[in-house]
Design a protein around this motif. Sequence first.
Motif, PDB file in Angstrom:
ATOM      1  N   LYS A 118       0.824  -1.204   0.000  1.00  0.00           N
ATOM      2  CA  LYS A 118       0.000   0.000   0.000  1.00  0.00           C
ATOM      3  C   LYS A 118       0.862   1.259   0.000  1.00  0.00           C
ATOM      4  CE  LYS A 118      -3.802   2.235   2.481  1.00  0.00           C
ATOM      5  NZ  LYS A 118      -4.729   2.148   3.650  1.00  0.00           N
ATOM      6  N   ALA A 119       1.930   1.253   0.795  1.00  0.00           N
ATOM      7  CA  ALA A 119       2.805   2.427   0.887  1.00  0.00           C
ATOM      8  C   ALA A 119       3.570   2.645  -0.412  1.00  0.00           C
ATOM      9  CB  ALA A 119       3.779   2.261   2.049  1.00  0.00           C
ATOM     10  N   SER A 120       3.926   1.557  -1.070  1.00  0.00           N
ATOM     11  CA  SER A 120       4.677   1.657  -2.321  1.00  0.00           C
ATOM     12  C   SER A 120       3.784   2.130  -3.461  1.00  0.00           C
ATOM     13  CB  SER A 120       5.285   0.298  -2.666  1.00  0.00           C
ATOM     14  OG  SER A 120       6.013   0.381  -3.862  1.00  0.00           O
ATOM     15  N   ASP A 121       2.700   1.420  -3.670  1.00  0.00           N
ATOM     16  CA  ASP A 121       1.690   1.768  -4.675  1.00  0.00           C
ATOM     17  C   ASP A 121       2.306   2.090  -6.035  1.00  0.00           C
ATOM     18  OD1 ASP A 121      -0.853   2.132  -5.648  1.00  0.00           O
ATOM     19  OD2 ASP A 121      -0.949   4.249  -5.097  1.00  0.00           O
ATOM     20  N   ASN A 122       3.135   1.185  -6.531  1.00  0.00           N
ATOM     21  CA  ASN A 122       3.656   1.336  -7.887  1.00  0.00           C
ATOM     22  C   ASN A 122       3.756  -0.045  -8.535  1.00  0.00           C
ATOM     23  OD1 ASN A 122       6.521   0.228  -7.959  1.00  0.00           O
ATOM     24  ND2 ASN A 122       6.695   1.640  -6.229  1.00  0.00           N
ATOM     25  N   PRO A 123       3.776  -0.107  -9.871  1.00  0.00           N
ATOM     26  CA  PRO A 123       3.691  -1.390 -10.576  1.00  0.00           C
ATOM     27  C   PRO A 123       4.941  -2.256 -10.498  1.00  0.00           C
ATOM     28  CG  PRO A 123       3.985   0.401 -12.137  1.00  0.00           C
ATOM     29  CD  PRO A 123       3.758   1.036 -10.799  1.00  0.00           C
ATOM     30  N   VAL A 124       6.015  -1.727  -9.935  1.00  0.00           N
ATOM     31  CA  VAL A 124       7.243  -2.512  -9.828  1.00  0.00           C
ATOM     32  C   VAL A 124       7.303  -3.260  -8.499  1.00  0.00           C
ATOM     33  CG1 VAL A 124       9.762  -2.434  -9.773  1.00  0.00           C
ATOM     34  CG2 VAL A 124       8.496  -0.946 -11.349  1.00  0.00           C
ATOM     35  N   PHE A 125       7.101  -2.531  -7.403  1.00  0.00           N
ATOM     36  CA  PHE A 125       7.301  -3.121  -6.083  1.00  0.00           C
ATOM     37  C   PHE A 125       6.028  -3.647  -5.427  1.00  0.00           C
ATOM     38  CE2 PHE A 125      10.810  -0.073  -6.621  1.00  0.00           C
ATOM     39  CZ  PHE A 125      11.878  -0.945  -6.506  1.00  0.00           C
ATOM     40  N   SER A 126       4.923  -2.978  -5.625  1.00  0.00           N
ATOM     41  CA  SER A 126       3.684  -3.411  -4.965  1.00  0.00           C
ATOM     42  C   SER A 126       3.329  -4.867  -5.269  1.00  0.00           C
ATOM     43  CB  SER A 126       2.527  -2.487  -5.341  1.00  0.00           C
ATOM     44  OG  SER A 126       2.686  -1.220  -4.746  1.00  0.00           O
ATOM     45  N   PRO A 127       3.425  -5.319  -6.533  1.00  0.00           N
ATOM     46  CA  PRO A 127       3.109  -6.729  -6.809  1.00  0.00           C
ATOM     47  C   PRO A 127       4.021  -7.704  -6.067  1.00  0.00           C
ATOM     48  CG  PRO A 127       3.188  -5.463  -8.837  1.00  0.00           C
ATOM     49  CD  PRO A 127       3.736  -4.580  -7.766  1.00  0.00           C
ATOM     50  N   ILE A 128       5.273  -7.311  -5.862  1.00  0.00           N
ATOM     51  CA  ILE A 128       6.209  -8.167  -5.121  1.00  0.00           C
ATOM     52  C   ILE A 128       5.713  -8.373  -3.700  1.00  0.00           C
ATOM     53  CG2 ILE A 128       8.557  -8.337  -4.190  1.00  0.00           C
ATOM     54  CD1 ILE A 128       9.507  -6.716  -6.618  1.00  0.00           C
ATOM     55  N   TYR A 129       5.338  -7.260  -3.054  1.00  0.00           N
ATOM     56  CA  TYR A 129       4.885  -7.333  -1.670  1.00  0.00           C
ATOM     57  C   TYR A 129       3.534  -8.046  -1.565  1.00  0.00           C
ATOM     58  CZ  TYR A 129       8.430  -3.644  -1.413  1.00  0.00           C
ATOM     59  OH  TYR A 129       9.592  -2.917  -1.523  1.00  0.00           O
TER      60      TYR A 129
ATOM     61  N   LYS B 154       2.475 -10.418  -3.539  1.00  0.00           N
ATOM     62  CA  LYS B 154       2.701 -11.853  -3.735  1.00  0.00           C
ATOM     63  C   LYS B 154       3.275 -12.486  -2.470  1.00  0.00           C
ATOM     64  CE  LYS B 154       3.869 -13.523  -7.784  1.00  0.00           C
ATOM     65  NZ  LYS B 154       4.659 -13.907  -8.999  1.00  0.00           N
ATOM     66  N   LYS B 155       4.142 -11.748  -1.770  1.00  0.00           N
ATOM     67  CA  LYS B 155       4.665 -12.250  -0.497  1.00  0.00           C
ATOM     68  C   LYS B 155       3.533 -12.437   0.509  1.00  0.00           C
ATOM     69  CE  LYS B 155       9.435 -10.513  -0.459  1.00  0.00           C
ATOM     70  NZ  LYS B 155      10.413  -9.738   0.333  1.00  0.00           N
ATOM     71  N   ALA B 156       2.662 -11.438   0.590  1.00  0.00           N
ATOM     72  CA  ALA B 156       1.533 -11.521   1.521  1.00  0.00           C
ATOM     73  C   ALA B 156       0.628 -12.690   1.162  1.00  0.00           C
ATOM     74  CB  ALA B 156       0.746 -10.212   1.502  1.00  0.00           C
ATOM     75  N   ALA B 157       0.372 -12.875  -0.130  1.00  0.00           N
ATOM     76  CA  ALA B 157      -0.490 -13.967  -0.577  1.00  0.00           C
ATOM     77  C   ALA B 157       0.113 -15.323  -0.221  1.00  0.00           C
ATOM     78  CB  ALA B 157      -0.715 -13.864  -2.083  1.00  0.00           C
ATOM     79  N   ALA B 158       1.428 -15.443  -0.386  1.00  0.00           N
ATOM     80  CA  ALA B 158       2.105 -16.705  -0.054  1.00  0.00           C
ATOM     81  C   ALA B 158       1.973 -17.021   1.432  1.00  0.00           C
ATOM     82  CB  ALA B 158       3.574 -16.624  -0.450  1.00  0.00           C
ATOM     83  N   VAL B 159       2.056 -15.988   2.265  1.00  0.00           N
ATOM     84  CA  VAL B 159       1.904 -16.194   3.707  1.00  0.00           C
ATOM     85  C   VAL B 159       0.468 -16.603   4.035  1.00  0.00           C
ATOM     86  CG1 VAL B 159       2.005 -15.104   5.979  1.00  0.00           C
ATOM     87  CG2 VAL B 159       3.771 -14.610   4.290  1.00  0.00           C
ATOM     88  N   TYR B 160      -0.488 -15.965   3.366  1.00  0.00           N
ATOM     89  CA  TYR B 160      -1.890 -16.352   3.588  1.00  0.00           C
ATOM     90  C   TYR B 160      -2.109 -17.820   3.215  1.00  0.00           C
ATOM     91  CZ  TYR B 160      -3.862 -11.772   4.732  1.00  0.00           C
ATOM     92  OH  TYR B 160      -4.193 -10.591   5.369  1.00  0.00           O
TER      93      TYR B 160
ATOM     94  N   TYR C 241      -3.724 -12.287  -5.181  1.00  0.00           N
ATOM     95  CA  TYR C 241      -3.275 -12.712  -6.509  1.00  0.00           C
ATOM     96  C   TYR C 241      -4.126 -12.049  -7.591  1.00  0.00           C
ATOM     97  CZ  TYR C 241      -0.431 -16.418  -4.384  1.00  0.00           C
ATOM     98  OH  TYR C 241       0.510 -17.117  -3.661  1.00  0.00           O
ATOM     99  N   GLN C 242      -5.419 -11.958  -7.332  1.00  0.00           N
ATOM    100  CA  GLN C 242      -6.323 -11.323  -8.291  1.00  0.00           C
ATOM    101  C   GLN C 242      -6.025  -9.830  -8.409  1.00  0.00           C
ATOM    102  OE1 GLN C 242      -8.714 -13.313  -9.987  1.00  0.00           O
ATOM    103  NE2 GLN C 242      -8.713 -11.506 -11.320  1.00  0.00           N
ATOM    104  N   GLU C 243      -5.650  -9.214  -7.292  1.00  0.00           N
ATOM    105  CA  GLU C 243      -5.298  -7.789  -7.309  1.00  0.00           C
ATOM    106  C   GLU C 243      -4.066  -7.548  -8.179  1.00  0.00           C
ATOM    107  OE1 GLU C 243      -4.059  -4.143  -4.257  1.00  0.00           O
ATOM    108  OE2 GLU C 243      -4.880  -6.004  -3.447  1.00  0.00           O
ATOM    109  N   ILE C 244      -3.100  -8.448  -8.089  1.00  0.00           N
ATOM    110  CA  ILE C 244      -1.908  -8.332  -8.940  1.00  0.00           C
ATOM    111  C   ILE C 244      -2.313  -8.408 -10.411  1.00  0.00           C
ATOM    112  CG2 ILE C 244       0.252  -9.439  -9.629  1.00  0.00           C
ATOM    113  CD1 ILE C 244       0.509 -10.413  -6.709  1.00  0.00           C
ATOM    114  N   LYS C 245      -3.179  -9.355 -10.727  1.00  0.00           N
ATOM    115  CA  LYS C 245      -3.624  -9.536 -12.110  1.00  0.00           C
ATOM    116  C   LYS C 245      -4.386  -8.321 -12.625  1.00  0.00           C
ATOM    117  CE  LYS C 245      -6.610 -12.382 -15.026  1.00  0.00           C
ATOM    118  NZ  LYS C 245      -7.554 -13.527 -15.080  1.00  0.00           N
TER     119      LYS C 245
ATOM    120  N   THR D 136       0.883  -5.602 -16.188  1.00  0.00           N
ATOM    121  CA  THR D 136       2.125  -5.576 -16.969  1.00  0.00           C
ATOM    122  C   THR D 136       3.372  -5.820 -16.112  1.00  0.00           C
ATOM    123  OG1 THR D 136       2.322  -3.165 -16.707  1.00  0.00           O
ATOM    124  CG2 THR D 136       1.113  -3.972 -18.633  1.00  0.00           C
ATOM    125  N   SER D 137       3.189  -6.047 -14.830  1.00  0.00           N
ATOM    126  CA  SER D 137       4.340  -6.252 -13.942  1.00  0.00           C
ATOM    127  C   SER D 137       4.924  -7.647 -14.131  1.00  0.00           C
ATOM    128  CB  SER D 137       3.925  -6.071 -12.484  1.00  0.00           C
ATOM    129  OG  SER D 137       3.045  -7.107 -12.091  1.00  0.00           O
TER     130      SER D 137
END
Length: 223
Positions: free
Chosen positions: A165-176, A178-184, A197-201, A206-207
């Motif tokens: 949420k703090a990053s809110d950009n197409p480069v780093f936000s998807p990384i974070y 995906k990490k959160a989703a993996a923990v869930y 995962y759906q939010e990333i999609k 394009t990330s």
Amino acid sequence: MAEKEKDELEKMNEALSMSEQFVEKYQKPLLWGLVVVVVVIGAILSVRHFYLLPRQDKAQAAMYQAVMAFENDSIDLAINGNEKFDGLLTIVDQYGSTDAGNLANAYLGLAYYEKGEYETAQKYLSKFSADESILAPAMMSAIGNCLVDMEKYDESVKYFEKAAKASDNPVFSPIYLKKAAAVYEKLGNKEAALKLYQEIKDKYPTSNDARGIERYIERAQNK
């Protein structure tokens, strides 16, 4: 009309008289108040000029060698320094109030993470503060990594989501995300994982992390 003007003139005279009486009565306190303000401002400027700025310069000079050691994978040297330069521990201790000292907390946290000392790493990473959208979220994610390695999954996922949420950009936000989703998924919360995962999609199609995201979505759906 003349009577009205006379009344208004009398009121103005009364007001001026009251102001003069106030100044006369409180002349010394007012002057002392002004002196205090001037002294305080002068003290602030003096502290900044003669104390904070020189400390910042010294801290930056000390940081250079420590960061070079860190980037060369000389982790213990970066942390402790040697007879030629101060390590990150000393920089944090002596220059913690400076920008360089603040940044040293981040490096120190990352250094301890590399050593596998996750609790100590979290301690220093948590001391770092910044109001921007790249480094600050990265340190939030690093804290999340520490918590994962300490198997504190419920806590870690909050940091990953906060970083996204703090990053809110197409480069780093998807990384974070995906990490959160993996923990869930690790926690067995497939609904929460699927949502991220759906939010990333949807939000970052394009990330790099959106590539193959369908596979993650399918996995979360089938668990």
